[in-house]
Structure formats: structure tokens, C-alpha cells
Write a protein that holds these residues in place. Structure first.
Motif, PDB file in Angstrom:
ATOM      1  N   GLY B 434     -59.876  50.661  13.174  1.00 43.63           N
ATOM      2  CA  GLY B 434     -59.829  51.902  13.956  1.00 43.63           C
ATOM      3  C   GLY B 434     -60.821  51.858  15.109  1.00 43.63           C
ATOM      4  N   LEU B 435     -62.056  51.425  14.803  1.00 45.01           N
ATOM      5  CA  LEU B 435     -63.084  51.304  15.846  1.00 45.01           C
ATOM      6  C   LEU B 435     -62.655  50.322  16.930  1.00 45.01           C
ATOM      7  N   ARG B 436     -62.049  49.231  16.504  1.00 39.16           N
ATOM      8  CA  ARG B 436     -61.611  48.210  17.458  1.00 39.16           C
ATOM      9  C   ARG B 436     -60.536  48.768  18.392  1.00 39.16           C
ATOM     10  N   LEU B 437     -59.647  49.596  17.823  1.00 35.36           N
ATOM     11  CA  LEU B 437     -58.614  50.213  18.653  1.00 35.36           C
ATOM     12  C   LEU B 437     -59.257  51.093  19.730  1.00 35.36           C
ATOM     13  N   ILE B 438     -60.255  51.887  19.303  1.00 34.47           N
ATOM     14  CA  ILE B 438     -60.955  52.751  20.270  1.00 34.47           C
ATOM     15  C   ILE B 438     -61.641  51.891  21.328  1.00 34.47           C
ATOM     16  N   ALA B 439     -62.313  50.818  20.869  1.00 31.36           N
ATOM     17  CA  ALA B 439     -63.006  49.932  21.809  1.00 31.36           C
ATOM     18  C   ALA B 439     -62.038  49.370  22.844  1.00 31.36           C
ATOM     19  N   GLY B 440     -60.874  48.943  22.382  1.00 28.44           N
ATOM     20  CA  GLY B 440     -59.870  48.383  23.284  1.00 28.44           C
ATOM     21  C   GLY B 440     -59.395  49.418  24.290  1.00 28.44           C
ATOM     22  N   LEU B 441     -59.189  50.651  23.803  1.00 27.79           N
ATOM     23  CA  LEU B 441     -58.742  51.725  24.696  1.00 27.79           C
ATOM     24  C   LEU B 441     -59.787  52.015  25.776  1.00 27.79           C
ATOM     25  N   VAL B 442     -61.043  52.039  25.357  1.00 21.35           N
ATOM     26  CA  VAL B 442     -62.130  52.303  26.310  1.00 21.35           C
ATOM     27  C   VAL B 442     -62.159  51.207  27.379  1.00 21.35           C
ATOM     28  N   PHE B 443     -62.078  49.962  26.929  1.00 21.33           N
ATOM     29  CA  PHE B 443     -62.147  48.850  27.876  1.00 21.33           C
ATOM     30  C   PHE B 443     -60.946  48.872  28.820  1.00 21.33           C
ATOM     31  N   LEU B 444     -59.755  49.129  28.248  1.00 22.99           N
ATOM     32  CA  LEU B 444     -58.534  49.171  29.060  1.00 22.99           C
ATOM     33  C   LEU B 444     -58.605  50.293  30.093  1.00 22.99           C
ATOM     34  N   SER B 445     -59.115  51.464  29.678  1.00 18.73           N
ATOM     35  CA  SER B 445     -59.170  52.580  30.634  1.00 18.73           C
ATOM     36  C   SER B 445     -60.091  52.225  31.802  1.00 18.73           C
ATOM     37  N   GLY B 446     -61.171  51.484  31.522  1.00 20.28           N
ATOM     38  CA  GLY B 446     -62.045  51.029  32.611  1.00 20.28           C
ATOM     39  C   GLY B 446     -61.304  50.106  33.565  1.00 20.28           C
ATOM     40  N   THR B 447     -60.497  49.219  33.005  1.00 18.78           N
ATOM     41  CA  THR B 447     -59.743  48.275  33.839  1.00 18.78           C
ATOM     42  C   THR B 447     -58.739  49.018  34.723  1.00 18.78           C
ATOM     43  N   ILE B 448     -58.104  50.047  34.150  1.00 17.51           N
ATOM     44  CA  ILE B 448     -57.144  50.834  34.936  1.00 17.51           C
ATOM     45  C   ILE B 448     -57.875  51.567  36.074  1.00 17.51           C
ATOM     46  N   LEU B 449     -59.049  52.109  35.739  1.00 18.30           N
ATOM     47  CA  LEU B 449     -59.873  52.800  36.741  1.00 18.30           C
ATOM     48  C   LEU B 449     -60.207  51.860  37.906  1.00 18.30           C
ATOM     49  N   MET B 450     -60.599  50.640  37.566  1.00 20.68           N
ATOM     50  CA  MET B 450     -60.949  49.670  38.602  1.00 20.68           C
ATOM     51  C   MET B 450     -59.730  49.327  39.453  1.00 20.68           C
ATOM     52  N   SER B 451     -58.588  49.129  38.789  1.00 18.86           N
ATOM     53  CA  SER B 451     -57.386  48.758  39.538  1.00 18.86           C
ATOM     54  C   SER B 451     -57.021  49.853  40.528  1.00 18.86           C
ATOM     55  N   PHE B 452     -57.145  51.107  40.086  1.00 16.17           N
ATOM     56  CA  PHE B 452     -56.894  52.238  40.988  1.00 16.17           C
ATOM     57  C   PHE B 452     -57.865  52.191  42.171  1.00 16.17           C
ATOM     58  N   ASN B 453     -59.123  51.993  41.856  1.00 14.53           N
ATOM     59  CA  ASN B 453     -60.184  51.946  42.866  1.00 14.53           C
ATOM     60  C   ASN B 453     -59.919  50.840  43.899  1.00 14.53           C
ATOM     61  N   LEU B 454     -59.561  49.664  43.410  1.00 17.60           N
ATOM     62  CA  LEU B 454     -59.331  48.540  44.314  1.00 17.60           C
ATOM     63  C   LEU B 454     -58.023  48.716  45.087  1.00 17.60           C
ATOM     64  N   PHE B 455     -57.038  49.332  44.413  1.00 21.25           N
ATOM     65  CA  PHE B 455     -55.768  49.604  45.090  1.00 21.25           C
ATOM     66  C   PHE B 455     -55.997  50.552  46.270  1.00 21.25           C
ATOM     67  N   MET B 456     -56.811  51.594  46.044  1.00 22.15           N
ATOM     68  CA  MET B 456     -57.092  52.556  47.112  1.00 22.15           C
ATOM     69  C   MET B 456     -57.910  51.911  48.231  1.00 22.15           C
ATOM     70  N   THR B 457     -58.741  50.917  47.849  1.00 19.44           N
ATOM     71  CA  THR B 457     -59.556  50.235  48.856  1.00 19.44           C
ATOM     72  C   THR B 457     -58.684  49.419  49.804  1.00 19.44           C
TER      73      THR B 457
END
Lengths: 212, 479
Positions: B434-457
Motif C-alpha cells: 500500500g505504501l509503495r503504491l502511494i509512493a509511486g503515485l507521488v513520484f508519478l504526479s511530480g513527473t506529470i507536473l514537470m512535463s506540464f511545466n516543460l511543455f508550457m516552457t
């Protein structure tokens, strides 16, 4: 410093650098891996080990297709607890007809090397269709589609046996000839269970092990 | 035809590869999150063969290594080899071919894995048609890279290029030898090696794919971008020379530590263990070289997400390259082997080192390629904390899961009877998973945030045109 001055040459010549990398990186393989490939004892079948039958081979390829090895190892290590839990520890001579090897790197589920004969065919069938009906808390996926396809659908069995024969598996022409008829009327599920039931049954008896 | 030094660098292909790399990161990390959810709720495959754990798992690993990782490595190799050679890419059309054909191979390869085409060899699962395509593309990659170096205007081949060169050469050797097989049909082949020999060849490949791609290749990134961002030359040139050759020599021997106590010769296991311990020295030498370079720098980490990510990635690199040799000690491995500890170890490298250094490089690179400031510094700083917390939570969960599995499996009472059934131990993993699933979600959401940021750049911007610098020789200046 002469080492550094030698390196000055290397880093100014792309060809030398490529050669240097190839040379330095292949030493380990040549000294450590090559002798293993020439070690006869690793390709000599143990006393009870025979090539997979047509049905078992087809079952093994279904095991491969579903990547069962992602969660199940086939390698009982020579440790007291493992021998207690699974049975006699694995020996190289039992795997000489395994292409590819299926030892795995992860036990999300239990080791399967000595699974053959431990459960009935019907148990395996129920387990593969509804894992949690026979094992509480199991997290294994269900494989209902294995019942839907004939065993012959999982690849041309004669061609497979011919390729393996080229690679040195002792199949006779008659065995290859008769292979399709062996699959007649069987499902992929039947073939997979046939493979599971033969797994690890080539273990030598304890007297034989003691003798070695 | 214009004099080559008057032509622009070919950076458009770099921009495109960065974009592909980001897409693969999101896709493959999402698959990883889905897999971790399946371990909690196995019905999540909805009875569909292509959603089954066994078929999705290689899609996750191949998507990360060959989609995200190799696209990022190609992008950075193309970017840096031009700047360290002061010349545009050799055969730019071939570079574009590598870029697109590689994406097609990874995409079709991924679909073939879902269809059940697999050789089962870890990180080499793709069947023979893809193996041949990969070999051809890898040679093309090599032609562009070494062709550029061969025509360089700078006499010395810079360190980052040795590591990228090692990546190209050694991976080619490993890939070809490990995938030798006789085809039966388009989707099936039988390995040239069987049983114990197949195992030794596969882990010679598997371990060194990690070594020369995920470690060496990304060290190539580090040796260019870290000094650049720190505004400092690399701390010790001599250390980089020694560590490169020691790394290239010793990594190759370590593979059979994946087969401790398995049915392979004892001497092979022990030799692999000793060489794995030796490997700690060249691995850490590169980390020390990187950290010392940053520490001499006057560039502030504050509000510099790119440099922050790279410095953090070096810390995880140090952790993973210390943990690896420890796990190769047979008495440690007896506990860790076959457990989630291995999964945690891989992810401390893949999330903490590979992903984070790539993120740092992308935060540096994309604004320069677009000729515009990063869209949002704030989002990048949030991403930093999401990536860090996701990685730490992931590693902790898998350490706890793995160490308990290993010890509980081995636990016997004074009469030599097993204390726990396999099922009981497996069922007790739920909280960790369960913890690992949460960890993966947290990491993935960061990656999506970055992709959005770089896409807008980069949105609406053409890749900036850069020329090689005109260098006036010191002797001419003096004259």
C-alpha cells in the motif's frame, strides 16, 4: 606520469578509445563467462532429466507467454529452510532442456521448481481460474482465457521441436511426427498443467544425492 | 556548402527526444503504479490477458529503460557531443531516423509484450524481430555519435563522451550475445543457451545493461551537465580517468551475483561477489568527483531546481552503488534474493538516480532549447519535494517488505521446522505494498507536473539556433 600520458593518446584518438573500451570491457566476459559456456557438466542432463514432451513443451511456452516467472522462481537454493519448504535443492543438470532458463529473480508467489505432483490437476485448474477460491489471500491473477484456446494455438509444435532438435534436444522423428496428435482435444490450460506437473520431478532421490 | 563551423548545431532532434522521453516516463511510470495496485487488488486486470501482471510488468521496465532512459540518453548524447566537439552532428538525417525509429520500436515492442511475445530474459524480453531492429538502430546511434567525435574541432575527447561511448559499445556487445536465438515464428525463438549457461549469459547482460546504460550512460550526463551548471571544471580530471577505466573493467564481472546459491559454479559466484565489492571504488569515485565539483561552485542551489535535482541524484547514486555491493555479499544476498528488497534497490537507482538526474538535466536543457525562462519555478520546486518524498517512501516500504520476507522465509524453530507458511508471509505484505503504491503515485504526479511545466516552457517556441563558438588560438591572440 606515464599512465596519464598514455591516456592523453587514447583521448585524442576516437578509434583507440573505441578499441580500448571494447578490450577492457570484454576481459571479464572472456575470463568468467566463456569458461562457463564450455563447462560440460553444466550441459549434461542429470540421470532423470528428459526433454519436455510435446504437451509439456507447449505448456512451458504458455508459462513463458504469461510471464509466470515474473512472480515465481524455479530455483530451490541449498538452504535448510528452502529444502524444507519446497523440496530437494535445484541442480544444473535438471535444466539442460530449459530454453530459456526460468529461474526468476522474484518470489511474489512461492518457488515452483518442485511443484510437480504436489497438487492434483483439478486443483491447478481451479487455482488458475479462481486463485482465491483455493488459496485465501492469494494475489495471483486469474487466467480464464487458457480454457478458451486449444493447446495447438500456442505455436507450431513440430517447428518448435525441430528447432530444439537442432539445438541438441534428443527428439526422434517419430516424436516430432506424432506431436500434433498429442495436442488433440487439449486446451492451453491442459498443456500448462502438464508442464506444472512435470516441473522438478527429475530430482534425484536422497540416496542418489548422498552418493554424489 | 558552408564551412561546418559556420553551421548551426542540430538541436531540434534533441528537443524532440526530450519530448518523447517525457511521454515514456509518464506512460511507463503509470504502468508501474497500475502494477503495484494489482498486487493489492488482483482483480484489476478485469480478466483481460493484456492487463495481466505478467504481461504488464515487462512493459513497465522496458518503457522506463528503453523509452524514457534511452530517449533521454540519445537526447543528451546528441546535445553534448556537439558542444564538446564544437561541430554539428554527423549525418543529422540519421540522427532523426534514430529518434523516430527508436520510438516506433519501443511502441511496437511494448504492444508485442502485451500480446505475450517474450523471451523472458529480464530487460531483454523483446523477441527476435525487435532485437534485430534495436541492433540496427544502435549502430546508427553509434555512427552519428562517433562520426561527430571523429570530425571534432577540439583535440581532446571530453570525459562525458567516454561514458556515452562506453554505453554504445558495451550495450551493443551485451545485446547481441545475450539475444542469440533460433526463431520458430515471428513471435517465438529458442535461446542458443540452455539452463545454467543461459542464466549466466543473461545476468552478464542484465547486470551490465544496468551498468553501462543506467549507470555509465547517465554518468555521461553528469560529467557534462554538472560542471556546466556549477560553472566549474570537473574537480579531478585524473580521478575521472581512473574511475572510467576501473568502472569499465570491473562492472562486467559482477553479473553472477544475481545467481548466488543458484545452480551455477561456486567460483563464478564468489568471483562476482569480490568484483562487486571492488566496483564500489570506481562507482563512488564519480560521485565524489561530482560532489566536489559542486562544492567548489559559487552557484546557489536555492531556486535552481536543475542543480538541486542533480545534487540529490548523486546522493541516491551513492546510496544505490553502496547498497548493490552490500547485496552482492553472499550472506546478505541469502536474505535479499528473490525479495522486494531487490525491487527497492532497483528503484533507489531508477527513481533516485536515473529519473532525478534526467529531471535536473531537462530543467536545465528545455529553457535553453526554447530560449525562454522556465514556465514555473514554483512548480519545479514542488516537483523536487514530490520526487524526493516519493523515492524515500518507496525505498523504505520495499526495505521493510524485503527484509521481512527474507528473514521470515528462512525462519525455523529449534526442531528445524518452518515457522511461517509462504501464504502468511505474503499476506502480511499488504501494508508495505500500500505504501509503495502511494509512493509511486507521488513520484508519478511530480513527473506529470514537470512535463506540464516543460511543455508550457517550450509551447509555441522553435528550438533556438546555436553555432559552435569561434575560438581564437592563444598564440594568435598573442600575435
Amino acid at each position: 606520469m606515464s599512465g596519464l600520458s598514455l591516456h592523453k593518446k587514447l583521448e585524442k584518438n576516437a578509434g583507440l578509445l573505441i578499441f580500448g573500451i571494447l578490450f577492457v570491457s570484454s576481459i571479464g566476459g572472456l575470463v568468467q563467462i566463456l569458461p562457463v559456456l564450455f563447462q560440460d557438466s553444466l550441459k549434461t542432463a542429470s540421470a532423470n532429466t528428459v526433454p519436455y514432451s510435446a504437451v509439456q513443451l507447449q505448456g512451458r511456452d504458455i508459462y513463458i507467454r504469461e510471464s509466470c516467472h515474473a512472480c515465481h522462481s524455479q530455483q530451490v537454493r541449498p538452504l535448510l529452510a528452502e529444502v524444507k519448504r519446497y523440496g530437494p535443492y535445484s541442480r544444473a543438470g535438471e535444466f539442460v532442456y530449459d530454453r530459456p532458463f526460468m529461474w526468476g529473480s522474484k518470489r511474489t508467489g512461492p518457488d515452483l521448481h518442485r511443484i510437480g505432483g504436489k497438487y492434483s490437476d483439478i486443483w491447478h485448474r481451479i487455482h488458475l481460474i479462481k486463485p482465491r477460491s483455493v488459496v485465501n489471500d492469494s494475489i495471483m491473477p486469474a487466467y480464464p482465457w487458457l480454457e478458451d484456446e486449444p493447446a495447438s494455438a500456442a505455436g507450431d509444435i513440430q517447428k518448435k521441436m525441430q528447432v530444439l532438435k537442432t539445438l541438441g534436444h534428443p527428439y526422434s522423428e517419430q516424436e516430432i511426427e506424432a506431436a500434433p496428435s498429442m495436442l488433440d482435444g487439449l486446451t492451453e490450460m491442459d498443456a500448462l498443467i502438464a508442464y506444472l506437473q512435470v516441473l522438478g520431478t527429475s530430482a534425484e532421490t536422497s540416496e542418489e544425492q548422498g552418493h554424489h | 556548402m558552408k564551412e561546418e563551423s559556420q553551421q548551426f548545431y542540430h538541436d531540434e532532434v534533441v528537443t524532440r527526444l526530450v519530448q518523447f522521453s517525457l511521454i515514456w516516463a509518464i506512460v511507463a511510470m503509470f504502468v508501474g503504479v497500475y502494477l503495484s495496485a494489482e498486487l493489492l487488488w488482483p482483480e484489476l486486470d478485469f480478466g483481460q490477458f493484456w492487463l495481466s501482471f505478467g504481461r504488464l510488468r515487462p512493459l513497465h521496465t522496458n518503457g522506463i529503460i528503453f523509452g524514457f532512459g534511452v530517449s533521454a540518453l540519445m537526447a543528451t548524447a546528441f546535445y553534448t557531443v556537439q558542444r564538446t566537439s564544437h561541430i554539428p552532428l554527423f549525418m543529422p538525417k540519421l540522427a532523426w531516423f534514430c529518434c523516430y525509429a527508436w520510438q516506433i520500436v519501443v511502441l511496437l515492442g511494448g504492444l508485442s509484450l502485451l500480446a505475450g511475445w517474450t523471451s523472458t530474459k529480464e530487460y531483454a524480453e523483446l523477441e527476435w524481430p525487435f532485437d534485430i531492429a534495436i541492433t540496427i538502430l544502435w549502430v546508427c546511434f553509434g555512427v552519428v555519435f562517433f562520426g561527430t567525435i571523429a570530425r571534432r574541432k577540439i583535440e581532446t575527447i571530453y570525459i562525458s563522451n567516454w561514458f556515452f561511448g562506453g554505453l554504445i559499445i558495451v550495450i551493443a556487445m551485451l545485446h547481441i550475445v545475450n539475444n542469440l536465438a533460433i526463431p520458430v515464428s515471428i513471435d517465438k525463438s529458442y535461446s542458443l543457451y540452455a539452463g545454467a549457461q543461459d542464466a549466466v549469459v543473461q545476468w552478464w547482460y542484465g547486470h551490465n545493461a544496468v551498468g553501462f546504460l543506467l549507470t555509465g550512460g547517465f554518468l555521461g550526463m553528469m560529467y557534462y551537465f554538472l560542471p556546466k551548471m556549477s560553472n566549474q571544471p570537473i574537480w579531478s580530471y585524473r580521478l575521472s580517468v581512473v574511475s572510467f577505466w576501473a568502472f569499465t573493467y570491473s562492472y562486467i564481472w559482477a553479473g553472477p551475483h544475481h545467481l548466488h546459491f543458484n545452480s551455477i559454479p561456486e567460483w563464478v559466484q564468489s568471483l562476482a561477489m569480490v568484483m562487486s565489492l571492488i566496483l564500489l571504488a570506481p562507482s563512488w569515485a564519480s560521485m565524489i568527483n561530482g560532489i566536489m565539483t559542486v562544492s567548489k561552485s559559487s552557484v546557489k542551489l536555492h531556486n535552481n531546481p536543475a542543480l538541486k535535482f542533480i545534487v540529490l541524484s548523486l546522493a541516491f547514486y551513492g546510496l544505490a552503488t553502496f547498497e548493490g555491493p552490500m547485496m552482492s555479499i553472499k550472506s546478505v544476498n541469502v536474505v535479499s534474493h528473490f525479495t522486494d528488497w531487490t525491487v527497492g534497490h532497483v528503484h533507489s537507482g531508477a527513481l533516485g538516480w536515473n529519473a532525478m538526474i534526467t529531471y535536473g538535466v531537462f530543467y536545465y536543457l528545455v529553457p535553453r532549447l526554447a530560449g525562454r525562462e522556465l514556465y514555473s519555478l514554483r512548480l519545479a520546486n514542488i516537483h523536487f519535494w514530490l520526487a524526493l518524498s516519493g523515492t524515500i517512501l518507496y525505498i523504505l516500504a520495499m526495505w521493510a517488505a524485503g527484509v521481512s520476507q527474507g528473514l521470515l522465509w528462512m525462519s525455523i524453530d529449534e526442531l528445524g521446522q518452518l515457522n511461517y507458511t509462504f501464504n502468511d508471509i505474503m499476506a502480511s505484505m499488504k501494508p508495505y505494498y500500500g505504501l509503495r503504491l502511494i509512493a509511486g503515485l507521488v513520484f508519478l504526479s511530480g513527473t506529470i507536473l514537470m512535463s506540464f511545466n516543460l511543455f508550457m516552457t517550450i509551447k509555441g517556441k522553435k528550438t533556438v539556433k546555436v553555432k559552435p563558438p569561434t575560438i581564437v588560438k592563444a598564440s594568435e591572440v598573442a600575435a
